[in-house]
Design a protein around this motif. Sequence first.
Motif, PDB file in Angstrom:
ATOM      1  N   GLY A 120      46.385  42.395  27.023  1.00 28.32           N
ATOM      2  CA  GLY A 120      45.393  41.453  27.569  1.00 28.32           C
ATOM      3  C   GLY A 120      46.019  40.519  28.593  1.00 28.32           C
ATOM      4  O   GLY A 120      45.430  40.244  29.652  1.00 28.32           O
ATOM      5  N   ASN A 121      47.228  40.043  28.265  1.00 28.07           N
ATOM      6  CA  ASN A 121      47.913  39.163  29.216  1.00 28.07           C
ATOM      7  C   ASN A 121      48.249  39.892  30.501  1.00 28.07           C
ATOM      8  O   ASN A 121      48.109  39.345  31.611  1.00 28.07           O
ATOM      9  CB  ASN A 121      49.192  38.604  28.581  1.00 28.07           C
ATOM     10  N   ALA A 122      48.717  41.140  30.343  1.00 29.76           N
ATOM     11  CA  ALA A 122      49.042  41.920  31.534  1.00 29.76           C
ATOM     12  C   ALA A 122      47.788  42.187  32.376  1.00 29.76           C
ATOM     13  O   ALA A 122      47.813  42.103  33.606  1.00 29.76           O
ATOM     14  CB  ALA A 122      49.701  43.240  31.133  1.00 29.76           C
ATOM     15  N   LEU A 123      46.688  42.516  31.654  1.00 30.96           N
ATOM     16  CA  LEU A 123      45.433  42.760  32.374  1.00 30.96           C
ATOM     17  C   LEU A 123      44.955  41.499  33.084  1.00 30.96           C
ATOM     18  O   LEU A 123      44.486  41.553  34.238  1.00 30.96           O
ATOM     19  CB  LEU A 123      44.375  43.254  31.383  1.00 30.96           C
ATOM     20  N   THR A 124      45.083  40.367  32.393  1.00 24.76           N
ATOM     21  CA  THR A 124      44.690  39.102  33.024  1.00 24.76           C
ATOM     22  C   THR A 124      45.524  38.829  34.268  1.00 24.76           C
ATOM     23  O   THR A 124      45.012  38.425  35.320  1.00 24.76           O
ATOM     24  CB  THR A 124      44.847  37.951  32.026  1.00 24.76           C
ATOM     25  N   ALA A 125      46.842  39.053  34.123  1.00 26.52           N
ATOM     26  CA  ALA A 125      47.721  38.842  35.271  1.00 26.52           C
ATOM     27  C   ALA A 125      47.362  39.778  36.417  1.00 26.52           C
ATOM     28  O   ALA A 125      47.347  39.383  37.595  1.00 26.52           O
ATOM     29  CB  ALA A 125      49.182  39.048  34.848  1.00 26.52           C
ATOM     30  N   PHE A 126      47.050  41.038  36.059  1.00 25.86           N
ATOM     31  CA  PHE A 126      46.656  42.002  37.096  1.00 25.86           C
ATOM     32  C   PHE A 126      45.374  41.566  37.803  1.00 25.86           C
ATOM     33  O   PHE A 126      45.278  41.636  39.043  1.00 25.86           O
ATOM     34  CB  PHE A 126      46.468  43.387  36.457  1.00 25.86           C
ATOM     35  N   ILE A 127      44.404  41.108  36.996  1.00 22.21           N
ATOM     36  CA  ILE A 127      43.140  40.659  37.592  1.00 22.21           C
ATOM     37  C   ILE A 127      43.372  39.460  38.514  1.00 22.21           C
ATOM     38  O   ILE A 127      42.807  39.366  39.607  1.00 22.21           O
ATOM     39  CB  ILE A 127      42.122  40.315  36.482  1.00 22.21           C
ATOM     40  N   VAL A 128      44.237  38.538  38.045  1.00 19.01           N
ATOM     41  CA  VAL A 128      44.550  37.361  38.880  1.00 19.01           C
ATOM     42  C   VAL A 128      45.187  37.792  40.195  1.00 19.01           C
ATOM     43  O   VAL A 128      44.842  37.295  41.278  1.00 19.01           O
ATOM     44  CB  VAL A 128      45.470  36.394  38.106  1.00 19.01           C
ATOM     45  N   ILE A 129      46.142  38.763  40.097  1.00 18.60           N
ATOM     46  CA  ILE A 129      46.813  39.243  41.312  1.00 18.60           C
ATOM     47  C   ILE A 129      45.814  39.912  42.247  1.00 18.60           C
ATOM     48  O   ILE A 129      45.837  39.694  43.478  1.00 18.60           O
ATOM     49  CB  ILE A 129      47.945  40.205  40.940  1.00 18.60           C
ATOM     50  N   VAL A 130      44.916  40.732  41.654  1.00 17.71           N
ATOM     51  CA  VAL A 130      43.896  41.397  42.483  1.00 17.71           C
ATOM     52  C   VAL A 130      42.983  40.374  43.153  1.00 17.71           C
ATOM     53  O   VAL A 130      42.657  40.486  44.342  1.00 17.71           O
ATOM     54  CB  VAL A 130      43.070  42.382  41.622  1.00 17.71           C
ATOM     55  N   MET A 131      42.587  39.350  42.378  1.00 17.57           N
ATOM     56  CA  MET A 131      41.716  38.322  42.947  1.00 17.57           C
ATOM     57  C   MET A 131      42.434  37.563  44.062  1.00 17.57           C
ATOM     58  O   MET A 131      41.835  37.238  45.100  1.00 17.57           O
ATOM     59  CB  MET A 131      41.274  37.354  41.850  1.00 17.57           C
ATOM     60  N   LEU A 132      43.715  37.256  43.834  1.00 18.83           N
ATOM     61  CA  LEU A 132      44.484  36.587  44.887  1.00 18.83           C
ATOM     62  C   LEU A 132      44.577  37.459  46.135  1.00 18.83           C
ATOM     63  O   LEU A 132      44.437  36.982  47.273  1.00 18.83           O
ATOM     64  CB  LEU A 132      45.890  36.242  44.382  1.00 18.83           C
ATOM     65  N   PHE A 133      44.808  38.764  45.914  1.00 23.65           N
ATOM     66  CA  PHE A 133      44.895  39.675  47.058  1.00 23.65           C
ATOM     67  C   PHE A 133      43.564  39.738  47.806  1.00 23.65           C
ATOM     68  O   PHE A 133      43.535  39.703  49.048  1.00 23.65           O
ATOM     69  CB  PHE A 133      45.289  41.074  46.570  1.00 23.65           C
ATOM     70  N   ILE A 134      42.484  39.822  47.030  1.00 23.48           N
ATOM     71  CA  ILE A 134      41.159  39.849  47.669  1.00 23.48           C
ATOM     72  C   ILE A 134      40.905  38.559  48.434  1.00 23.48           C
ATOM     73  O   ILE A 134      40.372  38.559  49.549  1.00 23.48           O
ATOM     74  CB  ILE A 134      40.064  40.092  46.610  1.00 23.48           C
ATOM     75  N   GLY A 135      41.310  37.406  47.816  1.00 24.82           N
ATOM     76  CA  GLY A 135      41.121  36.124  48.490  1.00 24.82           C
ATOM     77  C   GLY A 135      41.916  36.040  49.779  1.00 24.82           C
ATOM     78  O   GLY A 135      41.399  35.614  50.819  1.00 24.82           O
ATOM     79  N   VAL A 136      43.182  36.474  49.704  1.00 23.96           N
ATOM     80  CA  VAL A 136      44.017  36.433  50.912  1.00 23.96           C
ATOM     81  C   VAL A 136      43.468  37.380  51.969  1.00 23.96           C
ATOM     82  O   VAL A 136      43.398  37.031  53.161  1.00 23.96           O
ATOM     83  CB  VAL A 136      45.476  36.786  50.556  1.00 23.96           C
ATOM     84  N   ALA A 137      43.084  38.587  51.532  1.00 26.35           N
ATOM     85  CA  ALA A 137      42.536  39.554  52.487  1.00 26.35           C
ATOM     86  C   ALA A 137      41.236  39.038  53.106  1.00 26.35           C
ATOM     87  O   ALA A 137      41.001  39.186  54.312  1.00 26.35           O
ATOM     88  CB  ALA A 137      42.291  40.899  51.793  1.00 26.35           C
TER      89      ALA A 137
END
Length: 506
Positions: A179-196
């Motif tokens: 769950g923590n890894a998935l949360t971290a992955f989602i956060v990273i994806v959201m950050l990437f989407i935000g930056v993009a």
Amino acid sequence: MAEIICKVYNSELKTCEYCHSNIKLNSDVVICPRCQTPYHPDCWLENDGCAVYGCGYKTSSDDNLSDSLKPDELVEIEFLINERNYIEAINECKSRLKLDKNNVNLKRLYNKAVSHINVKTKLIEEGDNFFESGDYQNASVFYNRALRYCNEFDTSVIQSRLEIINHNIPLEIRRKRIGNALTAFIVIVMLFIGVASYYYFVMLEDEREFKKIESSENISDIMNTEIQISKYENFRQHAKDGKWRDKADEKINFMSAYLAKQLYLDDWRTAKKYLKKVNSSELQSAYREIDKRIYLEALKEFKERIKQANDYNKSGNYSESKYSIESAIEIVNHFPEDKFRGIRESLQSDVYLLKEKISQLVKYKNVIEEIREKKNDLGNIQSTKKEIYSPDETIVISGVVTGNLGRGLIAVKSTSGKQVALNTGSYNFSEGDYITLESIQEGKFKFINGGVEESIPMYIAVLPDQSMNYSALTDYERLAIQQRLAFLQSQKKYLDSLMNIKLKTH
């Protein structure tokens, strides 16, 4: 059993210091006589006094206490409690208390068994609650504590739960890690989407908008070219990236030069407006060529305006002449000083001159009209006289009466400064009167002045016949008219000179 020396009373809800469970409302309570700590009566007896560290009050020190139970019977009950068979121990105590209900040792063992079973039940309940909620680590802690109070049967049940817990804890840990890894992955994806998104919608905003304008570019006619220039100008105002602002400037330079070249023959003013948008340092040769053509077209219109102004000035239409000069000034103001060197001052001088002419024009017309009226009035007065002499024989004597010479003669100092004698016949004038009379010369009038004989010209006033009722008042009226007429003619002469002034700009 002797009575315990302590206070027993009904009271509000308290916690027993021995078993740590609540004392029900209105139930019996034992208060330690030394530290005033509340207890269940059974807990007080079981502990043989107070359980508070440092108090140390014991009921066994009371000489009135006694124990009638045999030691081997107590050992049996103690054994049951130690084997965690609390139900059997409680039942055994109950059966024996029926025979000796005041036996302190039995009550103590009874309360101990009840206390242990309550603790076990509470620990198991807490463990079950954590187990059902999936919190296996806390459930394991409470189950392990409960094992100290469980018999073999209860221990087997708890052990089965602990086996399940030991199996699920790694799964739970693994699930949390996933769950923590998935949360971290989602956060990273959201950050990437935000930056993009930021890069696309903010950083690339200028590029996208510029290319959109460029894709719809249309310079097939003047109107579409003007619209396109307006789009690039609006883009340039809010563009953040200097690179795309420079590209917009290049487009504006090119299209503005194109429009200026297309418009200068029909509308040099609009062409001049677009030429100002062109960067002369980037398009030097094209800029100079278009600027020269615009200047020549403006010069043609300037000359036409000056010719119109001069024509209107000659014809007396000063308002139209002033409008033409002001139009010429408007043309000159589109260009720098070196294009119309020295012209601006002449144009301003002509405007001031024409304003003066316009302001004096009404006065000029009024003066001309009044001169005409005064001439008519003067002719009417003269027509009332009887013509005795030819006009060629008479002269007009105008001046101030300076004295009376006798025999109908008066001395008059004419407006020319000469002293004359005038025979007015029966008409009497007083010294200081101003007269204007037609007269004929009649020799000279001689008189002695300081012992010396002198003479002055003498005239006879030509007066109308008495039958025409002509009086001296008519001469006064005529004199006033003549004086007003002379003033008006001097005004007209000044106004004529003003109206005939030519414009400086030719």
